[in-house]
Design a protein around this motif. Structure first.
Motif, PDB file in Angstrom:
ATOM      1  N   ASP A  99       0.830  -1.212   0.000  1.00  0.00           N
ATOM      2  CA  ASP A  99       0.000   0.000   0.000  1.00  0.00           C
ATOM      3  C   ASP A  99       0.859   1.255   0.000  1.00  0.00           C
ATOM      4  N   LYS A 100       1.944   1.231   0.763  1.00  0.00           N
ATOM      5  CA  LYS A 100       2.802   2.415   0.832  1.00  0.00           C
ATOM      6  C   LYS A 100       3.563   2.618  -0.466  1.00  0.00           C
TER       7      LYS A 100
ATOM      8  N   LYS B 228       2.815   1.715  -3.412  1.00  0.00           N
ATOM      9  CA  LYS B 228       1.942   2.003  -4.560  1.00  0.00           C
ATOM     10  C   LYS B 228       1.397   3.428  -4.560  1.00  0.00           C
ATOM     11  N   GLN B 229       1.638   4.172  -3.502  1.00  0.00           N
ATOM     12  CA  GLN B 229       1.173   5.560  -3.496  1.00  0.00           C
ATOM     13  C   GLN B 229       1.880   6.335  -4.611  1.00  0.00           C
TER      14      GLN B 229
ATOM     15  N   GLN C  94       5.876   9.361  -5.547  1.00  0.00           N
ATOM     16  CA  GLN C  94       6.772   9.283  -4.401  1.00  0.00           C
ATOM     17  C   GLN C  94       8.228   9.170  -4.848  1.00  0.00           C
TER      18      GLN C  94
END
Length: 525
Positions: free
Chosen positions: A62-63, A65-66, A69
């Protein structure tokens, strides 16, 4: 019975036999039926586990795929198996920035490549056949204890600012001042060319004429090998210093088509078609990273809070970013992690263990099962699947590429480069050099650390006195201990001490993007 290898970051890469839950040393000629005390510390460590590992991995996905970034991939050497590098395949795919260079040996490697092009060691048999071994800036009995036992009856010459155990066993010990390696290399070259030596230059280096003459005699009348350590290259001009040392080796005819007698931390993957390697498009240097320049920092098998220079700078930047930490044990860096991924230990995964000190390798078998941790390959496979990436080979294909050597040791045509003079630091009477040697009970930031700063008795301190040491970076309070083995205008703080890197600089070397731990003046009060 299964075979594996010690994963720790040292030259010997000992082979380990696992049977009935017990690790025993193999009887190969390097390990020779003995494992070191650090290995005993290693298998007693409390390893991280995660009984909700699936949930943790989902958080990682989840992190990562943000959108939009900036991601940093920072890999250490907490496990020296080749498969530790597999996650690079994923981080290359997502366009992450890779920490490159080294906080350890890149300056020396750059200096070697200036003249030789290749950083590859000779066969260990060449070392065994030598009569005289020149140990230059390397704490041989502690960093290569098994190799030392193979050569302990040789004649040794040691060059070091600290009277190390190998110095005590040497026919000649040249206790030169820190950063005196360049001038000494120049003087040795002159002596081999039958040029006159200025006695004042020898005095600058704390060397008598008798010591120098004996050194020249031993180096020119015997079969010689040279073992280089990382000490001589912990300066801005580390690459230049190493190139001048290599010129000495060249005059001894140690580069005659092949490297026949000079050892350093070699590129041990050179002979293989290494399918694990990547070519990242974005890099930054290990030694001066500002972690909070990135939205996500993935730290794998590393402890930069203790091992990297300018510790407070590192801590503050870690506080201001999102940290994913992967490792086998908790450490000072994992305290700042938002997500911790437990990594399988060397006993729990398949791997290949190369050595940067010799040509032996070990194919490591799975000795124990662990459902609450994940190997580097398993993590990478999981990430590829979740991101729907292709191109990851099977685990067997990566391991198998180390079964066959596709290249011989390279031919060397040594090329001398002109270099600028390297001066000693200009110290006042109340200023000191910093020395950061290896300690017998510590391996980098692992295991038991030594809490003292060591000084020469002539400086007038009292054992266990608390002193304040300042550099241009920061100030620490530390207990002092007298030791006549330390060069008089130096302070020795062993690597792994939890305070020393608060006062070291994150300035880079001129070549090789290496940390310059010892290129700094210290004041004491």
């Amino acid at each position: 019975m299964k075979l594996t290898a010690c994963p720790m970051d040292c030259f010997d890469a000992c082979k380990v036999v696992y049977k009935d839950g017990i690790c025993k040393p193999n009887d190969d000629y390097i390990t020779n039926k003995k494992l070191c005390k650090n290995f005993a510390y290693l298998i007693q460590e409390e390893n991280i586990i995660d009984k909700n590992l699936e949930v943790t991995l989902k958080k990682v996905i989840d992190k990562l795929k943000q959108p939009n970034q900036k991601v940093l991939y920072y890999k250490g050497t907490g496990n020296m198996g080749v498969m530790q590098k597999i996650p690079m395949k994923f981080f290359e795919k997502i366009g992450a920035t890779f920490a490159s260079g080294s906080i350890c040996d890149a300056g020396g490697e750059a200096g070697i490549e200036l003249g030789r092009k290749y950083n590859v060691n000779p066969n260990i048999k060449d070392l065994l056949n030598s009569e005289v071994i020149l140990v230059w800036g390397r704490n041989l009995t502690q960093t290569s204890a098994h190799i030392y036992k193979l050569i302990k009856d040789k004649i040794f010459i040691t060059i070091d600012p600290v009277k190390t155990p190998i110095a005590s066993k040497s026919e000649v010990f040249l206790q030169i001042p820190p950063k005196g390696d360049y001038l000494l290399a120049k003087l040795l070259q002159k002596a081999f060319d039958n040029e006159n030596i200025d006695v004042n230059d020898l005095k600058k280096l704390n060397i008598t004429q008798e010591q120098f003459k004996k050194t020249i005699k031993l180096l020119t009348n015997k079969k010689v090998s040279v073992m280089l350590g990382i000490g001589a290259q912990k300066y801005k001009e580390g690459a230049v210093i190493f190139h001048e040392i290599d010129k000495v080796c060249n005059k001894l005819n140690l580069f005659d088509g092949k490297n026949k007698g000079v050892w350093y931390l070699e590129n041990s993957a050179f002979p293989f078609d290494n399918k694990i390697s990547v070519t990242p498009t974005k890099t930054c240097s290990y030694a001066d990273i500002k972690f909070d320049d990135y939205d996500v920092v993935f730290i794998q098998g590393a402890n930069p809070v203790i091992s990297a220079p300018n510790s407070n700078y590192i801590v503050e930047s870690l506080k201001n970013t999102f940290v994913i930490f992967m490792g086998t044990t908790a450490n000072e860096t994992s305290k700042y992690a938002d997500i911790i991924i437990p990594s399988k230990t060397f006993l729990q995964k398949r791997d290949v263990r190369l050595s940067y000190g010799h040509d032996e390798l070990t194919f490591c078998e799975i000795c124990e099962e662990n459902d609450y941790a994940i190997s580097e390959y398993e993590l990478t496979s999981y990430l590829f699947k979740e991101f729907e990436f292709d191109g990851l080979l099977s685990e067997d294909e990566y391991l198998d590429c180390f079964k066959t050597k596709t290249k011989d040791k390279p031919n060397i045509k040594f090329i001398e480069q002109d270099t600028k003079n390297v001066e000693l630091l200009d110290l006042e009477d109340d200023e000191y050099y910093l020395l950061t040697s290896k300690n017998t009970n510590t391996l980098n930031s692992q295991f038991k650390y030594d809490e003292y700063a060591y000084v020469h008795p002539s400086r007038g301190f009292i054992d266990n006195q608390i002193i304040i040491i300042s550099s241009k970076i920061d100030t620490i309070q530390i207990k002092v201990k007298n030791d006549e083995k330390v060069y008089p205008n130096s302070i020795l703080i062993y690597a792994g001490n939890k305070q020393v890197n608060k006062i070291t600089s994150n300035e880079l070397s001129d070549c090789g993007t290496n940390a310059t731990f010892q290129d700094i003046k210290l004041a004491v009060r």
